[in-house]
Motif scaffolding. Structure first.
Motif, PDB file in Angstrom:
ATOM      1  N   HIS A  28       0.956  -1.132  -0.014  1.00 28.39           N
ATOM      2  CA  HIS A  28      -0.416   0.082  -0.314  1.00 28.39           C
ATOM      3  C   HIS A  28       1.174   1.395  -0.296  1.00 28.39           C
ATOM      4  CE1 HIS A  28      -4.513  -1.250   0.064  1.00 28.39           C
ATOM      5  NE2 HIS A  28      -3.382  -2.180   1.319  1.00 28.39           N
ATOM      6  N   SER A  29       2.218   0.828   0.946  1.00 28.64           N
ATOM      7  CA  SER A  29       2.874   2.304   0.599  1.00 28.64           C
ATOM      8  C   SER A  29       3.220   3.187  -0.860  1.00 28.64           C
ATOM      9  CB  SER A  29       4.061   2.424   1.840  1.00 28.64           C
ATOM     10  OG  SER A  29       3.249   2.330   3.453  1.00 28.64           O
ATOM     11  N   VAL A  30       4.221   1.572  -1.354  1.00 29.12           N
ATOM     12  CA  VAL A  30       4.489   1.744  -2.977  1.00 29.12           C
ATOM     13  C   VAL A  30       3.637   2.482  -4.016  1.00 29.12           C
ATOM     14  CG1 VAL A  30       5.427   0.644  -4.235  1.00 29.12           C
ATOM     15  CG2 VAL A  30       6.786   0.093  -2.284  1.00 29.12           C
ATOM     16  N   ALA A  31       2.884   1.633  -3.758  1.00 31.16           N
ATOM     17  CA  ALA A  31       1.407   2.519  -4.591  1.00 31.16           C
ATOM     18  C   ALA A  31       0.594   4.006  -4.515  1.00 31.16           C
ATOM     19  CB  ALA A  31      -0.172   2.151  -3.698  1.00 31.16           C
ATOM     20  N   GLN A  62       1.313  15.311  -1.298  1.00 25.41           N
ATOM     21  CA  GLN A  62       1.489  15.067   0.802  1.00 25.41           C
ATOM     22  C   GLN A  62       0.574  14.569   1.763  1.00 25.41           C
ATOM     23  OE1 GLN A  62       4.756  17.274   1.730  1.00 25.41           O
ATOM     24  NE2 GLN A  62       3.977  15.653   3.275  1.00 25.41           N
ATOM     25  N   THR A  63      -0.301  13.630   1.667  1.00 27.88           N
ATOM     26  CA  THR A  63      -1.070  13.221   1.908  1.00 27.88           C
ATOM     27  C   THR A  63      -0.376  11.140   1.706  1.00 27.88           C
ATOM     28  OG1 THR A  63      -2.966  14.331   1.791  1.00 27.88           O
ATOM     29  CG2 THR A  63      -3.737  12.080   2.432  1.00 27.88           C
ATOM     30  N   ALA A  64      -0.477  11.005   0.527  1.00 28.50           N
ATOM     31  CA  ALA A  64       0.109   9.911   0.449  1.00 28.50           C
ATOM     32  C   ALA A  64       1.029   9.731   0.648  1.00 28.50           C
ATOM     33  CB  ALA A  64       0.311   9.676  -1.359  1.00 28.50           C
ATOM     34  N   ARG A  65       2.311  10.749   0.791  1.00 25.45           N
ATOM     35  CA  ARG A  65       3.655  10.589   0.990  1.00 25.45           C
ATOM     36  C   ARG A  65       3.451  10.380   2.592  1.00 25.45           C
ATOM     37  NH1 ARG A  65       7.778  14.398  -0.839  1.00 25.45           N
ATOM     38  NH2 ARG A  65       9.434  13.060   1.189  1.00 25.45           N
ATOM     39  N   ASP A  66       2.138  10.787   3.697  1.00 25.58           N
ATOM     40  CA  ASP A  66       2.480  11.402   5.003  1.00 25.58           C
ATOM     41  C   ASP A  66       1.386   9.866   5.610  1.00 25.58           C
ATOM     42  OD1 ASP A  66       2.961  13.587   5.169  1.00 25.58           O
ATOM     43  OD2 ASP A  66       1.323  14.740   5.421  1.00 25.58           O
ATOM     44  N   ALA A  69       5.037   7.468   5.829  1.00 22.58           N
ATOM     45  CA  ALA A  69       6.438   7.556   6.062  1.00 22.58           C
ATOM     46  C   ALA A  69       5.755   6.843   7.710  1.00 22.58           C
ATOM     47  CB  ALA A  69       6.322   8.911   6.207  1.00 22.58           C
ATOM     48  N   LYS A  70       4.288   7.013   7.310  1.00 20.59           N
ATOM     49  CA  LYS A  70       3.584   5.512   8.626  1.00 20.59           C
ATOM     50  C   LYS A  70       3.786   4.357   9.024  1.00 20.59           C
ATOM     51  CE  LYS A  70       0.686   8.737  10.401  1.00 20.59           C
ATOM     52  NZ  LYS A  70      -1.132   9.980  10.915  1.00 20.59           N
ATOM     53  N   VAL A  71       4.148   3.843   7.984  1.00 17.70           N
ATOM     54  CA  VAL A  71       4.145   2.516   7.490  1.00 17.70           C
ATOM     55  C   VAL A  71       5.109   1.955   7.414  1.00 17.70           C
ATOM     56  CG1 VAL A  71       4.031   0.581   6.338  1.00 17.70           C
ATOM     57  CG2 VAL A  71       1.631   2.367   6.351  1.00 17.70           C
ATOM     58  N   LEU A  72       6.071   3.211   6.812  1.00 22.08           N
ATOM     59  CA  LEU A  72       7.378   2.792   6.177  1.00 22.08           C
ATOM     60  C   LEU A  72       8.675   3.557   7.187  1.00 22.08           C
ATOM     61  CD1 LEU A  72       7.698   2.479   2.548  1.00 22.08           C
ATOM     62  CD2 LEU A  72       7.211   0.805   3.342  1.00 22.08           C
ATOM     63  N   ALA A  76      13.037   5.460   5.224  1.00 18.95           N
ATOM     64  CA  ALA A  76      12.606   4.646   4.425  1.00 18.95           C
ATOM     65  C   ALA A  76      11.863   5.014   2.917  1.00 18.95           C
ATOM     66  CB  ALA A  76      11.730   3.070   4.468  1.00 18.95           C
ATOM     67  N   SER A  77      10.393   6.018   3.858  1.00 15.70           N
ATOM     68  CA  SER A  77       9.568   6.399   3.166  1.00 15.70           C
ATOM     69  C   SER A  77      10.082   7.315   2.251  1.00 15.70           C
ATOM     70  CB  SER A  77       9.257   7.446   3.669  1.00 15.70           C
ATOM     71  OG  SER A  77       7.417   7.076   2.671  1.00 15.70           O
ATOM     72  N   ASP A  78      11.126   8.094   2.673  1.00 17.73           N
ATOM     73  CA  ASP A  78      11.800   9.082   1.885  1.00 17.73           C
ATOM     74  C   ASP A  78      13.008   8.721   0.843  1.00 17.73           C
ATOM     75  OD1 ASP A  78      10.702  11.721   3.400  1.00 17.73           O
ATOM     76  OD2 ASP A  78      12.942  12.005   4.738  1.00 17.73           O
ATOM     77  N   ALA A  79      13.279   7.867   1.142  1.00 18.94           N
ATOM     78  CA  ALA A  79      13.898   6.758  -0.024  1.00 18.94           C
ATOM     79  C   ALA A  79      13.738   6.238  -1.091  1.00 18.94           C
ATOM     80  CB  ALA A  79      14.756   5.971   0.698  1.00 18.94           C
ATOM     81  N   ALA A  80      12.735   5.637  -0.639  1.00 20.64           N
ATOM     82  CA  ALA A  80      11.666   5.464  -1.589  1.00 20.64           C
ATOM     83  C   ALA A  80      10.832   6.394  -2.555  1.00 20.64           C
ATOM     84  CB  ALA A  80      10.515   4.270  -0.796  1.00 20.64           C
TER      85      ALA A  80
END
Length: 118
Positions: A28-31, A62-66, A69-72, A76-80
Motif C-alpha cells: 500500500h505504501s509503495v502504491a 503530500q497525504t500519500a507521502r505522510d 511514512a507512517k508505515v515505512l 525509508a519512505s523518503d528514500a522510496a
C-alpha cells in the motif's frame, strides 16, 4: 473531503488497477508513493499544456507521502519516494511530456478526479 477519501484517491490516482488491491501495508505504501510521484510529475510537467489544480495535486501527493511514512518510517519512505520520483520523471521523458500529460489527463478524467481543469 475526508482524510479516508483523500487517501483512497491518492492510492488510485495514476496507478494500475492491480495496485489498488495490494495486500500488505508495504505494498500500500509503495502504491501511495507511486500516486504521490504521479501528482508531483503532473505539477512539474503538465501545467505547460493544461490548466491544473496544483493545490489539490500537491495535497494528494503530500497525504500519500505522510501515510507511507507512517508505515515505512520517514527515512525509508523518503528514500522510496526519491527512487519512485526519479523513475516517474524518467517515464515522462521516455513517453514525452505532452503525451504523458495527455495520458494522465485522460486517466484522471475517467477516475473522476479534477486535477486537470480543462
Amino acid at each position: 473531503m475526508s482524510y479516508r477519501t483523500f487517501v483512497t484517491v491518492a492510492v488510485c490516482v495514476g496507478m494500475h488497477a492491480s495496485f489498488c488491491h495490494a495486500q500488505t501495508s508495504e505494498e500500500h505504501s509503495v502504491a501511495l508513493l507511486r500516486a504521490s510521484s504521479t501528482q508531483s510529475a503532473i505539477v512539474t510537467f503538465c501545467a505547460k499544456y493544461y490548466s491544473i489544480d496544483g493545490t489539490t495535486a500537491l495535497r494528494i501527493s503530500q497525504t500519500a507521502r505522510d501515510v507511507a511514512a507512517k508505515v515505512l518510517g520517514d527515512e525509508a519512505s523518503d528514500a522510496a519516494f526519491k527512487e519512485e520520483l526519479a523513475r516517474r520523471f524518467a517515464e515522462v521523458k521516455e513517453v514525452g511530456e505532452q503525451q504523458w500529460c495527455a495520458d494522465q489527463r485522460n486517466a484522471l478524467a475517467d477516475a473522476g478526479t479534477h486535477i486537470f481543469k480543462d
